[in-house]
Design a protein around this motif. Structure first.
Motif, PDB file in Angstrom:
ATOM      1  N   ILE A   1     -17.183  -7.397  29.467  1.00 23.16           N
ATOM      2  CA  ILE A   1     -16.051  -8.254  29.091  1.00 23.16           C
ATOM      3  C   ILE A   1     -15.243  -8.524  30.552  1.00 23.16           C
ATOM      4  O   ILE A   1     -15.117  -9.666  31.184  1.00 23.16           O
ATOM      5  CB  ILE A   1     -14.949  -7.719  28.040  1.00 23.16           C
ATOM      6  N   ILE A   2     -14.808  -7.405  30.961  1.00 23.29           N
ATOM      7  CA  ILE A   2     -13.939  -7.672  32.277  1.00 23.29           C
ATOM      8  C   ILE A   2     -14.903  -8.108  33.476  1.00 23.29           C
ATOM      9  O   ILE A   2     -14.240  -9.091  34.345  1.00 23.29           O
ATOM     10  CB  ILE A   2     -13.285  -6.335  32.826  1.00 23.29           C
ATOM     11  N   PHE A   3     -15.800  -7.652  33.510  1.00 25.44           N
ATOM     12  CA  PHE A   3     -16.901  -8.251  34.573  1.00 25.44           C
ATOM     13  C   PHE A   3     -17.059  -9.675  34.382  1.00 25.44           C
ATOM     14  O   PHE A   3     -16.960 -10.352  35.475  1.00 25.44           O
ATOM     15  CB  PHE A   3     -18.191  -7.440  34.796  1.00 25.44           C
ATOM     16  N   ILE A   4     -17.391 -10.135  33.262  1.00 28.84           N
ATOM     17  CA  ILE A   4     -17.902 -11.417  33.074  1.00 28.84           C
ATOM     18  C   ILE A   4     -16.557 -12.293  33.205  1.00 28.84           C
ATOM     19  O   ILE A   4     -16.577 -13.300  33.888  1.00 28.84           O
ATOM     20  CB  ILE A   4     -18.374 -11.711  31.640  1.00 28.84           C
ATOM     21  N   LEU A   5     -15.381 -11.899  32.634  1.00 29.97           N
ATOM     22  CA  LEU A   5     -13.920 -12.709  32.731  1.00 29.97           C
ATOM     23  C   LEU A   5     -13.822 -12.620  34.391  1.00 29.97           C
ATOM     24  O   LEU A   5     -13.186 -13.878  34.782  1.00 29.97           O
ATOM     25  CB  LEU A   5     -13.265 -12.072  32.128  1.00 29.97           C
TER      26      LEU A   5
ATOM     27  N   MET B   1     -15.824 -12.725  36.915  1.00 27.79           N
ATOM     28  CA  MET B   1     -16.816 -13.671  37.384  1.00 27.79           C
ATOM     29  C   MET B   1     -16.099 -15.252  37.110  1.00 27.79           C
ATOM     30  O   MET B   1     -16.363 -16.027  37.980  1.00 27.79           O
ATOM     31  CB  MET B   1     -18.243 -13.408  37.032  1.00 27.79           C
ATOM     32  N   ILE B   2     -16.050 -15.518  35.857  1.00 29.39           N
ATOM     33  CA  ILE B   2     -15.719 -16.834  35.319  1.00 29.39           C
ATOM     34  C   ILE B   2     -14.450 -17.388  36.211  1.00 29.39           C
ATOM     35  O   ILE B   2     -14.583 -18.449  36.864  1.00 29.39           O
ATOM     36  CB  ILE B   2     -15.511 -16.818  33.786  1.00 29.39           C
ATOM     37  N   SER B   3     -13.375 -16.396  36.281  1.00 31.57           N
ATOM     38  CA  SER B   3     -12.093 -17.024  36.801  1.00 31.57           C
ATOM     39  C   SER B   3     -12.294 -16.745  38.251  1.00 31.57           C
ATOM     40  O   SER B   3     -11.920 -17.890  39.052  1.00 31.57           O
ATOM     41  CB  SER B   3     -10.890 -16.112  36.461  1.00 31.57           C
ATOM     42  N   LEU B   4     -12.998 -16.222  38.844  1.00 34.19           N
ATOM     43  CA  LEU B   4     -13.214 -15.965  40.416  1.00 34.19           C
ATOM     44  C   LEU B   4     -14.141 -17.332  40.748  1.00 34.19           C
ATOM     45  O   LEU B   4     -13.776 -17.882  41.600  1.00 34.19           O
ATOM     46  CB  LEU B   4     -14.196 -14.729  40.714  1.00 34.19           C
ATOM     47  N   TYR B   5     -15.059 -17.735  40.122  1.00 36.38           N
ATOM     48  CA  TYR B   5     -15.693 -18.747  40.471  1.00 36.38           C
ATOM     49  C   TYR B   5     -15.053 -20.012  40.257  1.00 36.38           C
ATOM     50  O   TYR B   5     -15.134 -21.014  40.814  1.00 36.38           O
ATOM     51  CB  TYR B   5     -17.209 -18.760  39.881  1.00 36.38           C
ATOM     52  N   GLY B   6     -14.092 -20.094  39.199  1.00 38.57           N
ATOM     53  CA  GLY B   6     -13.110 -21.091  38.799  1.00 38.57           C
ATOM     54  C   GLY B   6     -12.542 -21.456  40.086  1.00 38.57           C
ATOM     55  O   GLY B   6     -12.270 -22.682  40.563  1.00 38.57           O
TER      56      GLY B   6
ATOM     57  N   PRO C   1      -8.561 -13.240  40.849  1.00 37.91           N
ATOM     58  CA  PRO C   1      -9.370 -12.576  39.771  1.00 37.91           C
ATOM     59  C   PRO C   1      -9.884 -11.038  40.191  1.00 37.91           C
ATOM     60  O   PRO C   1     -10.028 -10.179  39.163  1.00 37.91           O
ATOM     61  CB  PRO C   1     -10.381 -13.449  39.367  1.00 37.91           C
ATOM     62  N   LEU C   2     -10.303 -10.866  41.431  1.00 37.38           N
ATOM     63  CA  LEU C   2     -10.951  -9.432  41.505  1.00 37.38           C
ATOM     64  C   LEU C   2     -10.014  -8.469  41.483  1.00 37.38           C
ATOM     65  O   LEU C   2     -10.278  -7.447  41.584  1.00 37.38           O
ATOM     66  CB  LEU C   2     -11.615  -9.951  42.924  1.00 37.38           C
ATOM     67  N   THR C   3      -8.530  -8.620  41.928  1.00 39.18           N
ATOM     68  CA  THR C   3      -7.701  -7.605  41.795  1.00 39.18           C
ATOM     69  C   THR C   3      -7.727  -6.985  40.463  1.00 39.18           C
ATOM     70  O   THR C   3      -7.988  -5.696  40.521  1.00 39.18           O
ATOM     71  CB  THR C   3      -6.316  -8.388  42.245  1.00 39.18           C
ATOM     72  N   LEU C   4      -7.463  -7.648  39.382  1.00 44.47           N
ATOM     73  CA  LEU C   4      -7.540  -6.921  38.286  1.00 44.47           C
ATOM     74  C   LEU C   4      -8.889  -6.577  37.949  1.00 44.47           C
ATOM     75  O   LEU C   4      -9.074  -5.440  37.041  1.00 44.47           O
ATOM     76  CB  LEU C   4      -6.746  -7.706  37.013  1.00 44.47           C
ATOM     77  N   GLY C   5      -9.761  -7.361  38.280  1.00 48.26           N
ATOM     78  CA  GLY C   5     -11.311  -7.226  37.536  1.00 48.26           C
ATOM     79  C   GLY C   5     -11.725  -5.821  38.268  1.00 48.26           C
ATOM     80  O   GLY C   5     -12.195  -5.102  37.280  1.00 48.26           O
ATOM     81  N   LEU C   6     -11.280  -5.777  39.626  1.00 51.31           N
ATOM     82  CA  LEU C   6     -11.874  -4.205  40.389  1.00 51.31           C
ATOM     83  C   LEU C   6     -11.183  -3.150  39.587  1.00 51.31           C
ATOM     84  O   LEU C   6     -11.705  -2.148  39.372  1.00 51.31           O
ATOM     85  CB  LEU C   6     -11.640  -4.604  41.729  1.00 51.31           C
ATOM     86  N   ASP C   7      -9.752  -3.424  39.491  1.00 46.53           N
ATOM     87  CA  ASP C   7      -8.990  -2.300  38.870  1.00 46.53           C
ATOM     88  C   ASP C   7      -9.483  -2.069  37.601  1.00 46.53           C
ATOM     89  O   ASP C   7      -9.575  -0.531  37.128  1.00 46.53           O
ATOM     90  CB  ASP C   7      -7.307  -2.646  38.795  1.00 46.53           C
ATOM     91  N   GLY C   8      -9.557  -2.957  36.867  1.00 44.70           N
ATOM     92  CA  GLY C   8     -10.150  -2.569  35.468  1.00 44.70           C
ATOM     93  C   GLY C   8     -11.561  -1.775  35.219  1.00 44.70           C
ATOM     94  O   GLY C   8     -11.746  -0.747  34.689  1.00 44.70           O
TER      95      GLY C   8
END
Ligand SMILES: Nc1ncnc2c1ncn2[C@@H]1O[C@H](COP(=O)(O)OP(=O)(O)OP(=O)(O)O)[C@@H](O)[C@H]1O
Ligand SMILES: [Mg+2]
Lengths: 339, 296, 264
Positions: free
Chosen positions: C137-141, C143-148, C200-207
């Protein structure tokens, strides 16, 4: 020979290796083959040929940007391959139809910078820039950033860059490509004046406009598929067709017709038809004027009424057709069809 | 046009061509590099970027060392990283004009047709970047000392050694940049990446952030073959002398011996680079690459 | 949808044809990863930090893709003179960008996996995956927000014109710093981490780090579940923002005509 010749080539050839779509597949493309030219100092020499004929390739070799794969070439008395550095003091080049230049510099800065690379005194350079800008009617843009110029105006700037350094041999690759009718005419006129100002100046110009070659050049070489097919003054080239009788005929017809039957008549070299609004325009080349009567007889059989009949002088276009066997546009279209 | 024309074209001697190639291209390079809508952005670009890079390393270090900045390794790391930036600035500075002129401005062929010295032209075009690079290194070091706890003692600096080393390094790097320019000229594709690729690869092998003795033994010779390795070692010896004792890679060499090696590198590179560039130019001419546009 | 596929396929085809690209995109992050791993080893950091760097290095591929491909894409199209064709075509710009995003994402995913594989093998990284579902879920989210975000910046870049290149360049090191690409985010001052979370990658990466490394949880910034929620909010925000900005850009392009001109 060196003394009088600004450009001299002997058996000059260039082959491009092109990588095919597949790996390891490599094809060869002969862009130039056995080119022998000698251009005298003071000449305005034209290279006339369709797209892909090899004009730019020849210019690139002569301006030391590209090495030949066979033969040799001299410019201003120096070998293009071995003495490139020497040649660069004597030449300049302009290619049309492209937008080169530093967009963030103004027109004047761009030009001034190039003059400095040629070691021209800044004051003299500025005088020349001013004068040349006036000639091509670009003065009002002197301090405009080059990025804000239209393609055509940018090309005008480029053309000035060529003349600015007062080269002994100036190479112009389709200089009027992309310019409007008025600007093209002005540029042509200026080239003519420039070359007549000093007897040492030489211009080699490529074009695929027949009229440009005809009106402007002292001598013209007709080039197709990398080979020079003929090289002479426009008058002499046209003179080779002096015995031919060329007619433009406008005819009316009720029903569509084909010119095949005209072509079969003995003495008809060529017969082409273009359709216009309500009538057909025929271009007919005859071995001799006397054949005309048989052509007109055939008109009767085809049920054609003559609207207008005109005999005209041969043009370079006719010379090209006589040499290549097809009109220049047809050659170009065939090229594209191959791709 | 004017009667003076032929005469000014005749000034063909080496020095006057050098002068005009260098002067004009430096002017052009400066115009291009300083073309910012906002001069503030220019400053930010040459300060923020290098400082952030340095700060990453500082944070990484502090996370583990828990605030103990007074170690030889920290100084080694910070100075190596800061000065290594210079490798990129100089090398890409000198080679970038090939890409820029060929792909973006489409003027490379006109530069080639002009009676200038290409290597000199390239150097001139790179001057602005080299200058900005110098500024960046200076700021990174200063910022490190002022804000990032980098240990540094003015009284211990060997300024003469630093000056000589710095100049020798620039000479070596400029010539490496020229070789890179030659390679760029021959490449029709990816030419805009080679500079970065070469600089980043050197980063690992030249002892910028860890001593080359930490590399696998088979890879160490690469480090010894790079002039930047000796350059960085000498810079460290000049600026933070005592730190070097903790990393005995070159313990057997005196300053003078290392300077000798660096001088030899600079000398050989100066001679070789021009030839290599000429050879590349030659190939580019044969293959018609001088005015080739890749069109991304 | 048609537009999307139309734009995504040339990118995928291009990806396979240009193998050299692959090398460059794995090569650069790999060099950095090796360099930073060596630093951690030199200071004697715990093993998991090596893994942090490898994963962070792999994620830089996505950030680079956003910066150099997505964001500057419209700008390059303009430079090469293709932009007017896109604007003139009946396809909505959003579709074109979505296509580009999809193509870019798949390509970058392959490259990022390459970095992870090589890095893990080279340095013997051990992973202990705790909650595969939440990880996905975290990865997909992300990606979605990053490409947004990428779509949003694409039109911003277009408006900035020539400075785009410099802006992209500027958004590299500072972002790697504040987003904690090479160290746990937790070690930055709280407000810096909080502000950086807009990327988005900040929290994505941390998570993701918290969920794949044994010591991850103790070094995390926020609870991974909370991070997932924030990422979901960001996704909506960026996609809506991208849509609004694109419409605005398109309008500008047509009304003022200044965007479609190729000027250098
Ligand atoms: N770099 C190159 N690699 C491979 N083939 C090339 C290259 N440059 C030109 N050619 C080919 O060489 C031939 C001659 O090209 P050239 O550009 O000289 O023609 P041209 O007469 O200038 O045509 P145009 O009127 O279109 O400018 C063409 O078939 C062209 O496709
Ligand atoms: Mg041509």
């Amino acid at each position: 020979m060196e003394a009088e010749n600004a450009v001299f080539t002997e058996n000059l050839g260039r082959i491009y290796k092109i990588r095919g779509a597949k790996k390891n597949e490599s094809k060869q493309l002969i862009a130039l083959e056995g080119v022998n030219l000698s251009i005298r100092k003071g000449e305005l020499f034209g290279l006339l040929g369709p797209n892909g004929a090899g004009k730019t390739t020849l210019i690139k070799i002569l301006t030391t940007l590209l090495a030949p794969t066979s033969g040799k070439a001299n410019v201003a008395g120096f070998d293009v391959y071995k003495e490139a550095d020497e040649i660069r003091h004597h030449i300049n080049m302009v290619s049309g139809g492209e937008t080169s230049g530093y967009g963030l510099l103004t027109v004047k800065e761009n030009l001034w910078m190039f003059s400095q690379f040629y070691g021209i005194d800044s004051k003299i350079a500025n005088q020349r820039i001013k004068r040349l800008l006036e000639i091509v009617e670009l003065s009002d843009r002197t301090n405009t950033k080059c990025a804000e110029l239209s393609t055509g105006l940018r090309q005008k700037m480029n053309i000035i860059r060529g003349f600015l350094t007062d080269p002994e041999v100036l190479f112009l690759d389709e200089p009027t490509l992309g310019l409007d009718v008025g600007a093209s005419r002005d540029v042509r006129k200026f080239i003519r004046t420039w070359i007549e100002e000093q007897p040492q100046r030489t211009v080699l110009l490529t074009t695929h406009y027949m009229v440009e070659a005809d009106e402007l050049c002292n001598r013209v070489a007709i080039i197709n598929k990398g080979k020079v097919l003929a090289c002479d003054t426009p008058t002499a080239l046209k003179h080779t067709l002096r015995k031919d009788a060329i007619f433009n005929i406008e005819v009316n017809s009720e029903a569509p017709f084909s010119v095949d039957s005209l072509r079969k008549i003995a003495g008809v070299i060529r017969a082409d038809k273009t359709e216009e609004d309500g009538f057909s325009r025929l271009e007919i080349v005859l071995k001799h004027e006397s054949v005309l009567s048989s052509v007109i007889d055939e008109f009767h059989t085809l049920n054609l009424r003559i609207q207008n009949l005109q005999k005209r002088e041969a043009t370079l276009e006719d010379v090209f057709v006589a040499l290549v066997g097809a009109r220049m546009e047809e050659v170009e279209h065939a090229e594209f069809a191959e791709d | 046009m004017s009667s003076l024309t032929r005469k000014d074209l005749l000034s063909k001697d080496f020095l006057s061509i050098f002068r005009r190639s260098f002067k004009t291209s430096t002017w052009l390079g400066w115009k291009i590099e300083s073309n910012w809508t906002d001069p503030f952005l220019f400053a930010v670009y040459s300060i923020i970027k290098p400082l952030s890079g340095a700060a990453i390393i500082v944070v990484m270090y502090s996370v583990i060392a828990q605030g103990n900045y007074d170690t030889p390794y920290f100084a080694f790391l910070y100075f190596g990283n800061a000065f290594f930036q210079y490798v990129g600035s100089v090398m890409t500075g000198v080679s970038w004009a090939i890409v820029d002129d060929r792909e973006h401005y489409k003027t490379l062929k006109y530069m080639y047709v002009a009676p200038i010295q290409m290597p000199t032209y390239l150097l001139g075009r790179g001057m602005a970047r080299i200058l900005v690079g110098t500024l960046s290194v200076f700021i990174t070091i200063l910022g490190g000392i002022l804000f990032l706890n980098v240990p540094f003692h003015f009284s211990e600096v060997n300024w003469l050694l630093f000056a000589v080393t710095f100049v020798l390094g620039i000479i070596a790097l400029i010539n490496m940049g020229l070789i890179l320019a030659g390679v760029t000229l021959m490449l029709a594709r990816h030419s805009d990446f080679v500079g970065d690729a070469v600089a980043s690869s050197m980063f690992l092998f030249t002892g910028a952030i860890f001593p080359i003795t930490s590399l696998p033994v088979v890879l160490q010779p690469i480090g010894y073959a790079l002039p930047t390795t000796y350059w960085l070692e000498l810079i460290r010896r000049a600026l933070i002398g005592n730190v070097v004792d903790a990393f005995p890679t070159f313990a057997g060499f005196s300053n003078l011996q290392l300077l000798g090696i660096l001088t030899a590198f600079a000398l050989v590179l100066s001679i070789v680079s021009n030839r290599i560039f000429k050879a590349c130019e030659h190939r580019a001419r044969e293959q018609g690459l001088i005015d080739r546009v890749t069109n991304y | 949808m048609q537009t999307m596929i139309g734009r995504a396929s040339p990118r995928l085809i291009g990806l396979y044809r240009e193998k050299s690209w692959l090398i460059f995109d794995v090569f650069f992050p790999m060099l950095t990863v090796i360099g930073y791993v060596m630093i951690y080893k030199a200071i004697g950091a715990p093993e998991d930090y090596v893994g942090f760097v490898v994963v962070g290095g792999a994620m830089t591929a996505f950030w680079m893709n956003i910066l150099w491909s997505m964001s500057s894409q419209l700008y390059w199209e303009k430079e090469t003179g293709n932009l007017p064709l896109y604007i003139a075509s009946p396809a909505p710009m959003m579709g074109i960008l979505l296509g580009m995003a999809l193509g870019g994402m798949v390509g970058t995913f392959i490259r990022a996996t390459g970095v992870i594989l090589i890095g893990s093998l080279l340095f013997n990284v051990t992973y202990t995956i705790q909650n595969g579902f939440l990880l996905g879920i975290i990865f997909i989210l992300s990606m979605i927000s990053l490409y947004g975000l990428g779509m949003m910046t694409a039109s911003l870049f277009l408006l900035f014109g020539r400075e785009a290149w410099h802006l992209a360049n500027l958004a590299q090191e500072p972002v790697f710093l504040v987003s904690g690409f090479y160290f746990p985010l937790k070690f930055l001052p709280f407000w810096v981490s909080a502000a950086a979370s807009i990327i988005p990658l900040t929290l994505g990466l941390d998570g993701m780090r918290q969920l794949v490394f044994a010591s991850g949880a103790t070094l995390g910034f926020l609870d991974p579940k909370l991070e997932a929620i924030i990422l979901a909010v960001l996704s909506v925000f960026f996609i809506v923002g991208a849509k609004l900005l694109l419409d605005h850009t398109e309008k500008l392009a047509i009304r003022e005509g200044r965007i479609t001109e190729n000027r250098r």
